[in-house]
Design an enzyme around this catalytic site. Structure first.
Site, PDB file in Angstrom:
ATOM      1  N   GLU A  95     -28.179  51.722 -64.626  1.00  0.00           N
ATOM      2  CA  GLU A  95     -27.589  51.114 -65.820  1.00  0.00           C
ATOM      3  C   GLU A  95     -27.575  52.148 -66.936  1.00  0.00           C
ATOM      4  O   GLU A  95     -28.485  52.986 -67.038  1.00  0.00           O
ATOM      5  CB  GLU A  95     -28.418  49.890 -66.249  1.00  0.00           C
ATOM      6  CG  GLU A  95     -27.840  49.210 -67.488  1.00  0.00           C
ATOM      7  CD  GLU A  95     -28.444  47.847 -67.803  1.00  0.00           C
ATOM      8  OE1 GLU A  95     -29.467  47.482 -67.188  1.00  0.00           O
ATOM      9  OE2 GLU A  95     -27.884  47.161 -68.678  1.00  0.00           O
TER      10      GLU A  95
ATOM     11  N   ASN B 194     -27.110  44.267 -68.526  1.00  0.00           N
ATOM     12  CA  ASN B 194     -26.703  43.684 -69.801  1.00  0.00           C
ATOM     13  C   ASN B 194     -25.747  44.604 -70.566  1.00  0.00           C
ATOM     14  O   ASN B 194     -24.894  44.143 -71.323  1.00  0.00           O
ATOM     15  CB  ASN B 194     -27.930  43.383 -70.665  1.00  0.00           C
ATOM     16  CG  ASN B 194     -28.830  42.334 -70.031  1.00  0.00           C
ATOM     17  OD1 ASN B 194     -28.409  41.608 -69.137  1.00  0.00           O
ATOM     18  ND2 ASN B 194     -30.072  42.254 -70.472  1.00  0.00           N
TER      19      ASN B 194
ATOM     20  N   ASN C 107     -22.238  40.196 -65.297  1.00  0.00           N
ATOM     21  CA  ASN C 107     -23.691  40.281 -65.132  1.00  0.00           C
ATOM     22  C   ASN C 107     -24.385  39.145 -65.872  1.00  0.00           C
ATOM     23  O   ASN C 107     -24.123  38.945 -67.061  1.00  0.00           O
ATOM     24  CB  ASN C 107     -24.197  41.619 -65.705  1.00  0.00           C
ATOM     25  CG  ASN C 107     -25.703  41.753 -65.607  1.00  0.00           C
ATOM     26  OD1 ASN C 107     -26.242  41.899 -64.517  1.00  0.00           O
ATOM     27  ND2 ASN C 107     -26.389  41.676 -66.738  1.00  0.00           N
ATOM     28  N   GLU C 108     -25.224  38.425 -65.174  1.00  0.00           N
ATOM     29  CA  GLU C 108     -26.097  37.403 -65.770  1.00  0.00           C
ATOM     30  C   GLU C 108     -25.376  36.576 -66.840  1.00  0.00           C
ATOM     31  O   GLU C 108     -25.867  36.424 -67.966  1.00  0.00           O
ATOM     32  CB  GLU C 108     -27.365  38.053 -66.340  1.00  0.00           C
ATOM     33  CG  GLU C 108     -28.206  38.691 -65.257  1.00  0.00           C
ATOM     34  CD  GLU C 108     -29.579  39.144 -65.712  1.00  0.00           C
ATOM     35  OE1 GLU C 108     -29.851  39.195 -66.927  1.00  0.00           O
ATOM     36  OE2 GLU C 108     -30.404  39.453 -64.822  1.00  0.00           O
TER      37      GLU C 108
ATOM     38  N   TYR D 271     -37.461  39.335 -61.228  1.00  0.00           N
ATOM     39  CA  TYR D 271     -38.479  40.350 -61.518  1.00  0.00           C
ATOM     40  C   TYR D 271     -39.850  39.674 -61.507  1.00  0.00           C
ATOM     41  O   TYR D 271     -39.978  38.532 -61.955  1.00  0.00           O
ATOM     42  CB  TYR D 271     -38.224  40.974 -62.891  1.00  0.00           C
ATOM     43  CG  TYR D 271     -36.944  41.772 -62.949  1.00  0.00           C
ATOM     44  CD1 TYR D 271     -36.895  43.072 -62.465  1.00  0.00           C
ATOM     45  CD2 TYR D 271     -35.776  41.222 -63.468  1.00  0.00           C
ATOM     46  CE1 TYR D 271     -35.714  43.813 -62.508  1.00  0.00           C
ATOM     47  CE2 TYR D 271     -34.594  41.952 -63.521  1.00  0.00           C
ATOM     48  CZ  TYR D 271     -34.567  43.243 -63.036  1.00  0.00           C
ATOM     49  OH  TYR D 271     -33.405  43.973 -63.073  1.00  0.00           O
TER      50      TYR D 271
ATOM     51  N   GLU E 206     -30.536  42.511 -58.349  1.00  0.00           N
ATOM     52  CA  GLU E 206     -31.600  43.033 -59.227  1.00  0.00           C
ATOM     53  C   GLU E 206     -32.918  42.431 -58.750  1.00  0.00           C
ATOM     54  O   GLU E 206     -33.075  41.205 -58.784  1.00  0.00           O
ATOM     55  CB  GLU E 206     -31.364  42.656 -60.691  1.00  0.00           C
ATOM     56  CG  GLU E 206     -30.260  43.445 -61.349  1.00  0.00           C
ATOM     57  CD  GLU E 206     -30.174  43.215 -62.858  1.00  0.00           C
ATOM     58  OE1 GLU E 206     -31.218  43.000 -63.509  1.00  0.00           O
ATOM     59  OE2 GLU E 206     -29.046  43.233 -63.373  1.00  0.00           O
TER      60      GLU E 206
ATOM     61  N   GLN F 160     -34.601  49.584 -61.389  1.00  0.00           N
ATOM     62  CA  GLN F 160     -33.405  50.402 -61.255  1.00  0.00           C
ATOM     63  C   GLN F 160     -33.795  51.678 -60.503  1.00  0.00           C
ATOM     64  O   GLN F 160     -34.807  51.671 -59.816  1.00  0.00           O
ATOM     65  CB  GLN F 160     -32.840  50.690 -62.638  1.00  0.00           C
ATOM     66  CG  GLN F 160     -32.422  49.382 -63.355  1.00  0.00           C
ATOM     67  CD  GLN F 160     -31.733  49.597 -64.704  1.00  0.00           C
ATOM     68  OE1 GLN F 160     -31.403  50.693 -65.091  1.00  0.00           O
ATOM     69  NE2 GLN F 160     -31.523  48.494 -65.440  1.00  0.00           N
TER      70      GLN F 160
END
Ligand code: AHR
Length: 499
Positions: free
Chosen positions: A26, A71, A171-172, A243, A291, A348
């Site tokens: 990212e 993000n 994304n999200e 996560y 992720e 990442q």
């Protein structure tokens, strides 16, 4: 303590899609700038990419890298990263409150990806952008030529198309923190239309729709169902993100978090199959766990970060030995679900919650989590075998009946091996572990790599990389059996030569 696993050559969960061992770069913190890219670094190549980092990425053997966010993606104009570098705009990145220089864009990243033998999983902005930018970027990247965007790519130095196969639709988008956050209805409609035109530009691409940002989101499950109502026949994968952290310093509970990942995967699979049934569809929706990792060590430090810096040191989790054990458990869980999880991205790759750390203008080194990932990515290829596991269990705060061993076996046909991955979660007891390998002729133990004996809070630094695997002789084959000893709190990879 004793435990066993029985597998049969003919009873497979699935072939492993190599993309299960993906990662994520990212534009954030020091992942790109002073991570993979640092002109002037003693190892930098002509394009400014660090060769020391490239070597470590190659060692990890990552077949696909999600890019450019995250993000960050939801405020990104992909056109800012093409054309002459000196003309590229500096922008405020509102997601991370940093300054983005756009020195690295599609062309530079594609060159780097090629050099580290990986493909790009390109994410498109569905936060501030929409269908038009989505179709244009596919044309720019994948169309051979003879149109505005494809010819611009050629003018910018890439005669041949990048031929990017895997694309993420935003994304999200369920997260209120996301720039351009949407309801499931709003996102579902937009993703459907973007998917439709992207595939009109290039019918060979595969698309990932956004699932929930994690399983504790208030809209979790209904988000997936609504998004799939709109996109089911247009996309190929639904995403999951998760996560983990050991905030409560509760090791038995922490190491059991792979059960949470397993439950999450099974639930999202059920939602996909519910929509499939409702639509009377023949298509199976697969999953992209794009992720996953441990993320919590850097939270306190990051709350003090000053805004609007270039490449600030954010999300620099320094991983310890217990994190490596959990990452091992999570990798095994992804393998156990390889029939539905076709893509997964360790988030990442460099500096930002990453297996590789760098100093600006200095060294690059391996975090503790580098090793289980590298073992699985290099050797866990082929066919995942259905395991019947008989193991003692324990109860902890979040789960009951947690097996002391987390384990799986993969038949790596190319190497002529069965590869067993295992974590012994017991803090005190060695495990006598037997694997019954029905239908295989066992020749020998080709290698047994183990990580154990470290303080659970031990980390690696650039000067001390002691949390690393070592060779063990504690495994032997006889008949159809492997017998191995797994030390307390250990990550283990046993490679067995088979016929
Ligand atoms: O990987 C770190 C961040 O976690 C990503 O930018 C975002 O998608 C997620 O919330």
């Amino acid at each position: 303590m004793k435990a066993s696993m029985t597998v049969n050559k003919n009873f497979a969960i699935s072939k492993v899609d190599p993309r299960l061992y993906g990662s994520f770069v990212e534009h954030r913190g020091r992942c790109v700038y002073t991570g993979i890219y640092e002109p002037g670094h003693p190892t930098a190549d002509e394009a400014g990419f660090r060769n020391d980092v490239k070597e470590l990425v190659k060692e990890l053997n990552v077949p696909i890298v999600r890019y450019p966010g995250g993000n960050f993606l939801s405020g990104y104009n992909w056109e800012d990263g093409i054309g002459p570098r000196e003309e590229r705009p500096k922008r405020l990145d509102l997601a991370w409150k940093t300054v983005e220089s756009n020195e690295v864009g599609i062309h530079e990243f594609a060159t780097w990806a090629n050099e580290v033998n990986t493909e790009i999983n390109m994410a498109i902005n569905l936060g501030t952008r929409g269908i038009d930018a989505a179709r244009n970027i596919v044309e720019y990247c994948n169309h051979p030529g003879g149109s505005y965007w494809s010819d611009l790519r050629r003018q910018n130095g890439a005669e041949k198309p990048f031929k990017i196969k895997t694309w993420c639709l935003g994304n999200e988008m369920d997260g209120p923190w996301q720039i351009g956050h949407k309801t499931a209805e709003e996102y579902g409609r937009l993703a459907q239309e973007a998917a439709k035109v992207m595939k009109w530009v290039d019918p060979d691409i595969e698309l990932v729709a956004c699932g929930s940002s994690n399983s504790v989101m208030p809209t979790y499950a209904s988000w997936e169902a609504t998004v799939l109502e709109h996109t089911y026949e247009y996309v190929d994968y639904l995403s999951l993100h998760c996560y983990y952290g050991n905030q409560k310093n509760n090791l038995p509970n922490y190491l059991a978090q792979s059960i949470d990942m397993d439950n999450f995967i099974k639930s999202v699979t059920a939602i996909c199959d519910y929509v499939k049934a409702k639509k009377r569809s023949k298509k199976v929706m697969n999953l992209s766990f794009d992720e996953w990792n441990v993320w919590y060590h850097s939270h306190a430090q990051d709350s003090k970060n000053e805004p609007w810096q270039y490449a600030p040191p954010i999300l620099q989790d320094v991983y310890n030995f217990e994190d490596a054990l959990l990452v091992g458990c999570l990798l095994i869980t992804l393998l156990k679900n390889a029939d539905r999880v076709k893509i997964a991205c360790l988030a990442q790759l460099v500096n930002v919650i990453a297996p590789i750390m760098t100093d600006a203008m200095g060294d690059a080194w391996k975090q503790t989590i580098f090793y289980p990932f590298a073992h699985a990515a290099n050797f866990g290829r082929g066919t995942v075998l259905h395991p019947i596991i008989d193991a003692p269990t324990y109860d902890c705060e979040s789960f009951k009946n947690v097996p002391f061993v987390e384990t799986i076996a993969v038949h790596n046909e190319d190497l002529g091996e069965v590869v067993v991955f295992a974590v012994n979660r017991s803090e005190t007891e060695e495990m006598d572990f037997t694997v019954n390998l029905q239908g295989f002729e066992l020749e020998s133990v080709a290698d047994f790599q183990e990580m154990n004996g470290f303080d659970i809070k031990q980390v690696n630094t650039k000067d001390d990389g002691r949390v690393a695997p070592k060779k063990s002789e504690n495994a032997k084959v006889s008949g159809e059996k492997l017998e191995a000893k797994f030390a307390p709190l250990s990550w283990n990879m046993v490679r067995i030569k088979v016929k």
